[in-house]
Design an enzyme around this catalytic site. Structure first.
Site, PDB file in Angstrom:
ATOM      1  N   LYS A 178       0.891  -1.168   0.000  1.00 31.27           N
ATOM      2  CA  LYS A 178       0.000   0.000   0.000  1.00 31.27           C
ATOM      3  C   LYS A 178       0.927   1.214   0.000  1.00 31.27           C
ATOM      4  CE  LYS A 178      -1.729   3.015   1.951  1.00 31.27           C
ATOM      5  NZ  LYS A 178      -1.424   4.427   1.579  1.00 31.27           N
ATOM      6  N   GLU A 253       9.607   1.866  10.656  1.00 31.29           N
ATOM      7  CA  GLU A 253      10.669   2.879  10.566  1.00 31.29           C
ATOM      8  C   GLU A 253       9.944   4.203  10.670  1.00 31.29           C
ATOM      9  OE1 GLU A 253      12.360   5.342   9.529  1.00 31.29           O
ATOM     10  OE2 GLU A 253      14.050   4.798   8.258  1.00 31.29           O
ATOM     11  N   CYS A 287      13.630  10.946   7.383  1.00 35.54           N
ATOM     12  CA  CYS A 287      13.569  10.551   8.786  1.00 35.54           C
ATOM     13  C   CYS A 287      14.892  10.791   9.499  1.00 35.54           C
ATOM     14  CB  CYS A 287      13.150   9.098   8.894  1.00 35.54           C
ATOM     15  SG  CYS A 287      14.096   8.033   7.810  1.00 35.54           S
ATOM     16  N   GLU A 388       9.210  16.221  15.345  1.00 34.88           N
ATOM     17  CA  GLU A 388       9.627  16.090  13.946  1.00 34.88           C
ATOM     18  C   GLU A 388       8.888  17.115  13.087  1.00 34.88           C
ATOM     19  OE1 GLU A 388       8.671  12.422  11.660  1.00 34.88           O
ATOM     20  OE2 GLU A 388      10.807  12.396  11.198  1.00 34.88           O
TER      21      GLU A 388
HETATM   22  O1  TXE Z   1       2.682  10.030   7.005  1.00 38.39           O
HETATM   23  P1  TXE Z   1       1.807   8.784   7.429  1.00 38.39           P
HETATM   24  P2  TXE Z   1       2.211  11.438   6.413  1.00 38.39           P
HETATM   25  C1  TXE Z   1       6.297  11.701   9.389  1.00 38.39           C
HETATM   26  C2  TXE Z   1       6.626  13.151   9.132  1.00 38.39           C
HETATM   27  C3  TXE Z   1       5.396  13.672   8.499  1.00 38.39           C
HETATM   28  C4  TXE Z   1       4.328  12.884   9.224  1.00 38.39           C
HETATM   29  C5  TXE Z   1       3.027  12.768   8.483  1.00 38.39           C
HETATM   30  O2  TXE Z   1       6.810  13.790  10.375  1.00 38.39           O
HETATM   31  O3  TXE Z   1       5.211  15.053   8.711  1.00 38.39           O
HETATM   32  O4  TXE Z   1       4.898  11.612   9.417  1.00 38.39           O
HETATM   33  O5  TXE Z   1       3.264  12.367   7.148  1.00 38.39           O
HETATM   34  C6  TXE Z   1      -0.168   5.055   5.647  1.00 38.39           C
HETATM   35  N1  TXE Z   1      -3.239   2.388   8.806  1.00 38.39           N
HETATM   36  N2  TXE Z   1       6.819  10.805   8.355  1.00 38.39           N
HETATM   37  O6  TXE Z   1       0.841  11.844   6.859  1.00 38.39           O
HETATM   38  O7  TXE Z   1       0.376   9.174   7.606  1.00 38.39           O
HETATM   39  C7  TXE Z   1      -0.221   6.191   4.658  1.00 38.39           C
HETATM   40  O8  TXE Z   1      -1.297   6.045   3.744  1.00 38.39           O
HETATM   41  C8  TXE Z   1      -2.426   1.967   7.826  1.00 38.39           C
HETATM   42  C9  TXE Z   1       8.071  10.161   8.642  1.00 38.39           C
HETATM   43  O9  TXE Z   1       2.448  11.407   4.968  1.00 38.39           O
HETATM   44  O10 TXE Z   1       2.500   8.126   8.557  1.00 38.39           O
HETATM   45  C10 TXE Z   1       1.153   6.064   4.007  1.00 38.39           C
HETATM   46  O11 TXE Z   1       1.139   5.017   3.049  1.00 38.39           O
HETATM   47  N3  TXE Z   1      -1.687   2.778   7.062  1.00 38.39           N
HETATM   48  C11 TXE Z   1       8.455   9.168   7.667  1.00 38.39           C
HETATM   49  C12 TXE Z   1       2.047   5.682   5.200  1.00 38.39           C
HETATM   50  O12 TXE Z   1       1.153   5.126   6.176  1.00 38.39           O
HETATM   51  C13 TXE Z   1      -1.727   4.093   7.337  1.00 38.39           C
HETATM   52  C14 TXE Z   1       7.908   9.166   6.321  1.00 38.39           C
HETATM   53  C15 TXE Z   1       2.796   6.849   5.849  1.00 38.39           C
HETATM   54  O13 TXE Z   1       1.874   7.886   6.109  1.00 38.39           O
HETATM   55  C16 TXE Z   1      -2.541   4.595   8.366  1.00 38.39           C
HETATM   56  C17 TXE Z   1       6.639   9.836   6.190  1.00 38.39           C
HETATM   57  C18 TXE Z   1      -3.316   3.681   9.122  1.00 38.39           C
HETATM   58  N4  TXE Z   1      -4.103   4.068  10.130  1.00 38.39           N
HETATM   59  C19 TXE Z   1       6.164  10.634   7.193  1.00 38.39           C
HETATM   60  N5  TXE Z   1      -2.381   5.944   8.396  1.00 38.39           N
HETATM   61  C20 TXE Z   1       9.796   8.548   7.777  1.00 38.39           C
HETATM   62  N6  TXE Z   1      10.015   7.738   8.803  1.00 38.39           N
HETATM   63  O14 TXE Z   1      10.643   8.731   6.930  1.00 38.39           O
HETATM   64  C21 TXE Z   1      -1.514   6.271   7.426  1.00 38.39           C
HETATM   65  N7  TXE Z   1      -1.121   5.156   6.758  1.00 38.39           N
END
Ligand code: TXE
Length: 502
Positions: A178, A253, A287, A388
């Site tokens: 996904k 991660e 990250c 973050e």
């Molecule tokens: O990430 P999300 P977002 C951090 C960074 C950023 C914040 C939000 O601080 O500002 O997260 O970013 C899926 N069940 N990072 O909103 O929501 C979602 O569809 C299952 C750090 O873009 O965490 C996507 O595919 N899946 C980071 C993935 O999770 C779910 C990288 C990441 O989205 C879900 C990105 C749920 N309930 C953001 N909710 C890093 N570690 O590098 C969301 N998703």
């Protein structure tokens, strides 16, 4: 790929075929540099996830029965095909997320290494023969987990996906991906690469969709044996709680607040180049971003002055232009988060040494651009030093002693990465050993290799990507114990002989 009304369209990738979602809904992918439509993809939901899990289940027995050498051959071919398709993938990746071409060239050129490395691991993996005592042959087998789920973000769409897919595939699992709703196109195209390489249909499946629908359906699916997620820490907690209900393994991660620790024996030029590389690559959306620059007080003012001077020269612009050094943030939402944190920093009393706003220029007005931003007079308790931000914002904090630098670096809920800059080898290792984080670079930042474990301590995550450990974490151990004796072993015999169990 098909096109309607001049908008390219990509279907989901299930059982080796591209198909519309059951609902027929589509997701629109927009270019962060100007909001234009890059394309549309099928938007999946629970039923589509069920279909993909079924396809992966059907493919499992045959794929897991292939020898490591056969899997390795297919992965080596995938590496070659991927290399030949990089120019096309590169352009789409840049359009999806707005990262500058010069960064994406460097990143995507390395992707084939993950398939050659993990293909070689599959081919060369040896199981163990633990001691068990005379009269027994005792050995372990690493067997695949089954169908696994990959939930991936938008900041490095192909790299992060590749880090999860390569070990899972090498170990004989089948998978459902996904991808991020913001960047689903290149993960779909990877399916074409695998198909051409001879990967059996159903081993790799992709269902684009939103986290709350397709993501939730995948991570709560009872037939998924492991969820491997990269995302925000709050998402990681929510997904882990749901996966726990099915005893589904989880690798996550998550967020970070990495420090760049600069000791005074490093030349100012070098420290500044280090800080810029750590903080502003990917417009800070990584990250392991160097979000806190911890500088020895004796060189603080010099480093800040040079950092401000050089940051002012960073070329902001069209990510497709090879000369651009800083692209837009990925979305309006992400820019909103950055703007909110910059306001919080000002309210907390930090000093804006550079940036803190949107750049001007007619082309830039169309996109989600934000200036590289430097805060000084920051204390580690401030929210801008603790939370973050995920944008091009660096907080400079002075320190006086090595112990203080370590305490500052360790003083957050996160524990993903830190870089230590010094020419004093003993100090470098002493500090590395005192740091509570999964990755420590000495005189470097951001470096990654498929063979080297990647992951966090504390709230930065669970499990590891890369390296033999990533392969092992996509397997489960079966222990086979063979009694070599032909003699009757009759525990219940009434023969008056004292029984021994071992
Ligand atoms: O990430 P999300 P977002 C951090 C960074 C950023 C914040 C939000 O601080 O500002 O997260 O970013 C899926 N069940 N990072 O909103 O929501 C979602 O569809 C299952 C750090 O873009 O965490 C996507 O595919 N899946 C980071 C993935 O999770 C779910 C990288 C990441 O989205 C879900 C990105 C749920 N309930 C953001 N909710 C890093 N570690 O590098 C969301 N998703």
């Amino acid at each position: 790929m098909t096109a309607t009304h001049d908008v390219p369209f990509w279907g989901m990738f299930i059982a080796g075929k591209s198909c519309a979602s059951r609902s027929g809904k589509r997701l629109i992918v927009k270019n962060p540099k100007n909001g234009t439509i890059v394309g549309e993809v099928a938007e999946g939901d629970r039923q589509d996830i069920d279909d993909a899990v079924e396809a992966a289940t059907n493919a499992l027995a045959a794929w897991s029965a292939r020898s490591g050498a056969e899997r390795g051959d297919i992965m080596a071919r995938a590496a070659d095909i991927l290399r030949s398709r990089l120019p096309e993938l590169l352009t789409i990746e840049i359009d999806q997320i707005g990262r500058p071409r010069r960064e994406m060239v460097a990143q995507l050129a390395r992707l084939p290494e993950w398939f050659t490395y993990f293909g070689a691991v599959a081919r060369t993996h040896e199981d163990t023969v633990p001691p068990f005592g005379n009269g027994f042959l005792n050995y372990t087998r690493r067997v695949p987990l089954g169908v696994v789920g990959h939930v991936t973000p938008w900041n490095h769409p192909l790299l992060i996906l590749t880090k999860k897919v390569a070990p899972a595939m090498a170990a004989g699992n089948t998978m459902v991906v996904k991808p991020s709703e913001l960047a689903p196109i290149t993960p779909l195209l990877l399916g074409e690469v695998f198909k051409e390489a001879g990967l059996p249909d159903g081993v790799y499946n992709v269902v684009p969709g939103f986290g709350a629908t397709a993501g939730l359906a995948l991570t709560s699916h009872p037939d998924i044996r492991k969820v491997d997620l990269t995302g925000g820490t709050e998402t990681g907690k929510a997904v882990a709680a749901i996966a726990g209900g099915n005893l589904t393994r989880i690798a996550a991660e998550l967020g970070g607040k990495a420090s760049v620790i600069v000791f005074p024996d490093v030349e100012v030029d070098k420290s500044v180049a280090a800080a810029m590389f750590a903080s502003f690559i990917a417009t800070g959306q990584t990250c392991v971003q160097g979000a806190r620059l911890l500088v020895h007080r004796s060189v603080h003012d010099q480093v800040v002055a040079e950092l401000v001077r050089r940051t002012a020269n960073i070329r902001i612009g069209d990510p497709q232009d090879p000369k651009t050094q800083l692209g837009p943030l990925v979305s309006e939402k992400q820019r909103g988060i950055v703007e909110r944190y910059v306001n919080i920093g000002l309210q907390e009393g930090a000093t804006l040494a550079f940036g803190g706003g949107r750049p001007e220029g007619s082309d830039l007005d169309q996109g989600y651009y934000y200036k590289p931003t430097i805060f000084t007079n920051v204390t580690n308790e401030m929210r801008i030093a603790q939370e973050e931000i995920f944008g091009p914002v660096v907080c400079v904090i002075p320190f006086d002693t090595e112990e203080e630098a370590v305490a500052l670096a360790n003083g957050t809920q996160f524990g993903l990465a830190t870089s230590v800059w010094t020419r004093d080898l003993a100090r470098a290792h002493r500090v590395a050993h005192a740091l509570q984080c999964g990755i420590v670079w000495i005189n470097d930042h951001h470096r990654i290799d498929p063979a080297s474990p990647w992951g966090g301590f504390k709230m930065s995550g669970i499990g590891r990507e890369n390296g033999l450990i990533a392969y092992e974490e996509y397997t489960q151990i079966q222990n086979v114990i063979l009694n070599l004796s032909e003699e009757l072993f009759d525990w219940y015999a009434e023969d008056g002989v004292e029984k021994r169990y071992s």
